[in-house]
Scaffold this motif. Structure first.
Motif, PDB file in Angstrom:
ATOM      1  N   UNK A  62       0.814  -1.222   0.000  1.00 48.86           N
ATOM      2  CA  UNK A  62       0.000   0.000   0.000  1.00 48.86           C
ATOM      3  C   UNK A  62       0.843   1.265   0.000  1.00 48.86           C
ATOM      4  N   UNK A 108       1.978   1.880  -3.444  1.00 49.94           N
ATOM      5  CA  UNK A 108       0.883   2.412  -4.263  1.00 49.94           C
ATOM      6  C   UNK A 108       0.704   3.895  -4.023  1.00 49.94           C
ATOM      7  N   UNK A 126       1.058   6.952  -6.730  1.00 44.60           N
ATOM      8  CA  UNK A 126      -0.020   7.873  -7.084  1.00 44.60           C
ATOM      9  C   UNK A 126       0.385   9.314  -6.801  1.00 44.60           C
ATOM     10  N   UNK A 133       2.899  10.421  -9.343  1.00 40.03           N
ATOM     11  CA  UNK A 133       2.263  10.619 -10.640  1.00 40.03           C
ATOM     12  C   UNK A 133       1.459  11.910 -10.667  1.00 40.03           C
ATOM     13  N   UNK A 148      -9.444  10.654  -7.496  1.00 46.14           N
ATOM     14  CA  UNK A 148      -8.239  10.642  -8.317  1.00 46.14           C
ATOM     15  C   UNK A 148      -8.558  10.741  -9.807  1.00 46.14           C
ATOM     16  N   UNK A 189      -7.225  13.592 -12.390  1.00 41.50           N
ATOM     17  CA  UNK A 189      -6.580  13.284 -13.669  1.00 41.50           C
ATOM     18  C   UNK A 189      -7.224  14.080 -14.807  1.00 41.50           C
ATOM     19  N   UNK A 240      -1.539   9.476 -19.223  1.00 45.57           N
ATOM     20  CA  UNK A 240      -2.855   9.010 -18.779  1.00 45.57           C
ATOM     21  C   UNK A 240      -2.874   7.487 -18.680  1.00 45.57           C
ATOM     22  N   UNK A 285      -0.364   5.459 -17.972  1.00 47.78           N
ATOM     23  CA  UNK A 285       0.339   5.056 -16.746  1.00 47.78           C
ATOM     24  C   UNK A 285      -0.494   5.414 -15.518  1.00 47.78           C
ATOM     25  N   UNK A 286      -1.080   6.616 -15.539  1.00 48.63           N
ATOM     26  CA  UNK A 286      -1.860   7.067 -14.389  1.00 48.63           C
ATOM     27  C   UNK A 286      -3.058   6.165 -14.130  1.00 48.63           C
ATOM     28  N   UNK A 319      -1.932   2.960 -12.575  1.00 51.41           N
ATOM     29  CA  UNK A 319      -1.681   3.103 -11.135  1.00 51.41           C
ATOM     30  C   UNK A 319      -3.008   3.114 -10.378  1.00 51.41           C
ATOM     31  N   UNK A 320      -4.018   3.807 -10.947  1.00 54.90           N
ATOM     32  CA  UNK A 320      -5.322   3.878 -10.275  1.00 54.90           C
ATOM     33  C   UNK A 320      -5.975   2.503 -10.168  1.00 54.90           C
ATOM     34  N   UNK A 366      -4.432  -0.327 -10.017  1.00 52.41           N
ATOM     35  CA  UNK A 366      -3.681  -1.049  -8.986  1.00 52.41           C
ATOM     36  C   UNK A 366      -4.168  -0.653  -7.588  1.00 52.41           C
ATOM     37  N   UNK A 367      -4.376   0.664  -7.384  1.00 52.82           N
ATOM     38  CA  UNK A 367      -4.812   1.131  -6.073  1.00 52.82           C
ATOM     39  C   UNK A 367      -6.238   0.689  -5.791  1.00 52.82           C
ATOM     40  N   UNK A 380      -6.430  -2.728  -4.450  1.00 55.60           N
ATOM     41  CA  UNK A 380      -5.983  -2.905  -3.068  1.00 55.60           C
ATOM     42  C   UNK A 380      -6.896  -2.244  -2.056  1.00 55.60           C
ATOM     43  N   UNK A 408      -8.289  10.067  -3.004  1.00 56.05           N
ATOM     44  CA  UNK A 408      -6.884  10.264  -2.658  1.00 56.05           C
ATOM     45  C   UNK A 408      -6.689  10.629  -1.188  1.00 56.05           C
TER      46      UNK A 408
END
Lengths: 463, 105
Positions: free
Chosen positions: A144, A147, A151, A154, B33, B37, B78, B80-81, B84-85, B87-88, B91, B97
């Motif tokens: 976490x 992550x 973020x 980024x 998030x 973006x 965008x 890549x962003x 990442x989102x 992935x988050x 989890x 955010x």
């Protein structure tokens, strides 16, 4: 230019090689690519002599001695980091090839940032450097904190890019060119609208301030540095910082040189704030990586002095020497830190208690790198600070006094580690797990620091 | 070209500044998030508009070439962003955010 092509080809090759079953030769492959690129760069740097220019793509690239020397610094840092990666990446399996590939792609961006003469190239360089790093920061997918770091990095990076680009657009509107030499001549001829140009410069300053984590635009750095994997943090603290400052210096010393009276005031304020705030905050840290994050912010404050002194001869050499000593010392510190913090999952200062008895070599290396970062004579870091401070002294004596006081303050938190390793009675039962790769990197790094300590002038006088 | 220039360049400057400021405010104030973006994209598009306008008024192609580069980079960013989102989201089951404050102490 050759170095850029070699690194790019290696990156693609490593990326595809990562698909094969046998991943043991990925690290040697990446190391070979970097080593080859470093060899070529040093050959061009020493062989071509001063003025041996290397123009590319309608003069959007200009591989001058300046660009070659900074490329060599970035390549040395990358070599040491990839050398440590056998240890740092040991838990990665499927994504090992991607990780090496992304590190090398990021390095390509850094090389573009050293050699740009066009703002388009600067923008592309910054993005090529940053986008792989957003991925790398989050390369531990189930972690976490990783992550969160990815973020934050980024969002801050994308936001900053927007600000930087708005600044570039305004500068383009004011001077009708993206070429830094044409911008400089347009500014000195007075063929520009002052309001637009000055707003543009301020926005670019804010954008680059974010990228190099200068106060008051530094708040993302401690979180991102703490949450990212250790090796990636080492990469951010060294290669990214060197690239950011080399590009910053090049843009402001060439493109915006005629407007120095306008931008030197905010930059001086930023330098003073960065040094003071970062050092005062670093004192209260108890976690090694957070301390290193604030330490890297404070070094950004010292490096801003080189930009302020950009019209003084020797400031380029000072920036180069400082970047190299800072990078090597930081990477060595991370190498030693990983061996104790990763196996025991504890990054606090107490984890280092009694390390001098368990691993005398690593403890000595960590101590030397801390002394070098603090700038204690006769380490290489002292010469770095000496070159930088003398370059800026004539113009900003008050800033140099502040910088010297700050260096004295920084000794306090760097010595906390040394005290924990050598002078603490309480011991812990932490195991220190090393690997042959780490020992090699540590010995190489020590030789480099010794070389910089004995003959500092050899690097300082390169450009 | 000539008819394009009947609108003063200042108007383009004001419009893109306003768009850019809306983007900046969105990045600083919104907590989702994905909306952040989108606001970043708004900032980049404000820059694109400004560059295209300057390019026309200066009769210089460099600005429009830069716009292409910005669009390409924005797309890469965008991608890549959003990665990442995703992935988050896997989890934490959220894209807020303000939930991500574990690293602050």
């Amino acid at each position: 230019m050759t170095a850029l092509l070699i690194i790019f080809a290696t990156a693609i090759f490593v990326l595809f090689a990562g698909l094969t079953k046998n991943r043991s030769w990925l690290q040697p492959l990446a190391l070979t690519g970097c080593g080859l690129a470093l060899g070529v760069t040093l050959f061009e740097l020493l062989g071509a002599g001063p003025g041996g220019w290397n123009h590319m793509y309608a003069d959007m690239f200009e591989f001058t001695d300046y660009a070659l020397a900074f490329s060599a610094v970035a390549l040395v840092s990358a070599l040491l980091i990839i050398g440590l990666s056998g240890y740092g990446f040991r838990s990665l399996h499927d994504t090992l090839g991607d990780n090496y590939g992304l590190i090398l792609f990021s390095l390509c961006g850094a090389l573009c940032m050293f050699s740009f003469t066009n703002l388009t190239m600067l923008f592309l360089g910054i993005e090529i450097l940053s986008i792989p790093l957003y991925v790398l920061a989050g390369s531990r997918r189930n972690d976490l904190s990783g992550n969160e770091a990815a973020l934050k990095y980024f969002l801050m990076g994308a936001f900053t890019t927007g600000i930087l680009l708005f600044g570039m657009a305004l500068v383009y509107g004011a001077t009708a060119s993206f070429d830094i030499h044409s911008i400089a001549s347009a500014i000195s001829d007075g063929r520009h609208s002052a309001g637009m140009l000055h707003t543009g410069i301020i926005l670019i300053l804010i954008g680059l301030g974010f990228k190099v984590s200068a106060v008051p635009f530094h708040f993302w750095a401690p979180d991102v540095y703490t949450g990212s994997p250790n090796l990636i943090t080492a990469f951010m603290a060294t290669v990214v910082k060197t690239a950011g400052f080399a590009a910053f210096y090049r843009l402001f010393s060439v493109g915006f040189a005629p407007a120095i009276d306008f931008w030197s005031i905010p930059v001086a304020g930023m330098a003073a704030l960065t040094m003071t705030v970062a050092n005062l905050t670093a004192i209260f840290q108890t976690d090694f990586k957070r301390m290193i994050a604030y330490s890297s912010i404070s070094h950004a404050g010292y490096l801003l002095l080189a930009i302020l002194a950009c019209d003084v001869p020797g400031s380029e050499g000072a920036l180069l020497f400082y970047s190299l000593t800072y990078s090597v010392a930081t990477i060595l510190a991370f190498g030693a830190y990983m061996t104790i913090a990763e196996p025991n999952d504890d990054g606090s200062f107490e984890a280092f208690n009694g390390m001098s008895k368990k691993q005398p070599l690593l403890a000595a290396v960590l101590a030397i790198s801390m002394l070098s970062l603090a700038g204690i004579p006769p380490t290489a870091g002292f010469f770095g600070k000496y070159f930088l401070f003398t370059a800026a002294f004539a113009k900003y004596p008050w800033l140099i006094v502040l910088a010297v006081i700050n260096s004295a303050v920084s000794i306090y938190y760097y010595f906390k580690i040394i005290i924990a390793m050598y002078f603490t009675r309480e011991e812990n039962d932490y195991a220190v797990v090393t690997s042959p790769g780490i020992r090699w990197v540590v010995v190489l790094g020590l030789l480099l620091i010794a070389f910089l300590t004995i003959v500092p002038g050899s690097v300082y006088a390169l450009i | 070209m000539e008819e394009l220039r009947t609108i003063p360049i200042e108007y383009y400057l004001y419009l893109s500044t306003v768009l850019f400021c809306i983007g900046v405010l969105g990045v600083l104030m919104r907590r989702n998030a994905i909306v952040v973006l989108m606001c970043v994209e708004l900032m980049l598009n404000a820059v694109n508009l400004l560059l295209a306008a300057f390019s026309t008024y200066l009769s210089d192609a460099q600005g429009q070439i830069m716009v292409f580069f910005i669009m390409v980079v924005a797309a890469a960013e965008a991608a890549v962003g959003l990665g990442i989102l995703v992935m988050i989201y896997r989890n934490t089951k959220s894209t807020d955010i303000s939930l991500l404050d574990k690293l602050r102490n």
